[in-house]
Scaffold this active site. Sequence first.
Site, PDB file in Angstrom:
ATOM      1  N   HIS A  18       1.006  -1.111   0.080  1.00 16.58           N
ATOM      2  CA  HIS A  18       0.079  -0.060   0.012  1.00 16.58           C
ATOM      3  C   HIS A  18       0.940   1.079  -0.047  1.00 16.58           C
ATOM      4  O   HIS A  18       1.006   2.290  -0.738  1.00 16.58           O
ATOM      5  CB  HIS A  18      -0.812   0.077   1.314  1.00 16.58           C
ATOM      6  CG  HIS A  18      -1.889  -0.734   1.205  1.00 16.58           C
ATOM      7  ND1 HIS A  18      -2.271  -1.771   2.404  1.00 16.58           N
ATOM      8  CD2 HIS A  18      -3.084  -1.368   0.498  1.00 16.58           C
ATOM      9  CE1 HIS A  18      -3.323  -2.410   2.363  1.00 16.58           C
ATOM     10  NE2 HIS A  18      -3.722  -2.407   0.949  1.00 16.58           N
ATOM     11  N   ARG A  91      -1.850  -6.561  -7.828  1.00 15.30           N
ATOM     12  CA  ARG A  91      -0.427  -7.256  -7.558  1.00 15.30           C
ATOM     13  C   ARG A  91      -0.560  -8.301  -8.429  1.00 15.30           C
ATOM     14  O   ARG A  91       0.478  -8.866  -8.658  1.00 15.30           O
ATOM     15  CB  ARG A  91      -0.874  -7.833  -6.153  1.00 15.30           C
ATOM     16  CG  ARG A  91      -0.843  -6.703  -4.912  1.00 15.30           C
ATOM     17  CD  ARG A  91      -1.065  -7.347  -3.642  1.00 15.30           C
ATOM     18  NE  ARG A  91      -2.463  -8.037  -3.896  1.00 15.30           N
ATOM     19  CZ  ARG A  91      -3.177  -8.406  -2.969  1.00 15.30           C
ATOM     20  NH1 ARG A  91      -2.624  -8.883  -1.876  1.00 15.30           N
ATOM     21  NH2 ARG A  91      -4.443  -8.837  -3.142  1.00 15.30           N
ATOM     22  N   SER A 129      -3.072  -7.596   3.182  1.00 13.15           N
ATOM     23  CA  SER A 129      -3.590  -7.507   4.642  1.00 13.15           C
ATOM     24  C   SER A 129      -4.136  -8.962   5.424  1.00 13.15           C
ATOM     25  O   SER A 129      -3.659  -9.134   6.331  1.00 13.15           O
ATOM     26  CB  SER A 129      -4.608  -6.473   4.670  1.00 13.15           C
ATOM     27  OG  SER A 129      -4.219  -5.156   4.363  1.00 13.15           O
TER      28      SER A 129
END
Length: 161
Positions: A18, A91, A129
């Site tokens: 991020h 990603r 995450s």
Amino acid sequence: MSRRAVYTGSFDPITLGHLNVIERSSRLVDELIVGVGHNLDKQSLFTPEERVSLVKETCSHVENVRVEMFSGLAVKFVRDCKASVIIRGVRSLTDMETEFTMTLANRKLDPGIETVFLMADDEFSHVSSSLIKQITSLAGDEELARFVPAEVVPALRKKYQ
């Protein structure tokens, strides 16, 4: 006319991936607003206020970044910020498929908002995450710092005590 863009996400927690997107995006625009999403239907590790605080702390070195909490549609938040560009980090090809679908929906909701995709640097393409939540209780601080900014490690430790 200033160039303003918005990068939205849950940032639960913010990762080095991020941060990489934030830093790179900030060089493309005059002002980057990081929108920390608050989804009532989603069980988060950190409260919205904690996530905003962690993102602010992590991004404090980037002068043209502002961090705000939002709920509801991302395109509405972008419009409320008087912006017309939404930044999305990608990603993998799996991310691209999901983001492509969301971009088409966003165009239907507000055709005036453009989506710009930034590919994750290869060193961050595996970081999510969800991965952080899976490894926190097993990894040492130095290992966690390979995935999240150093400021996030103590916050993760506190959550997992």
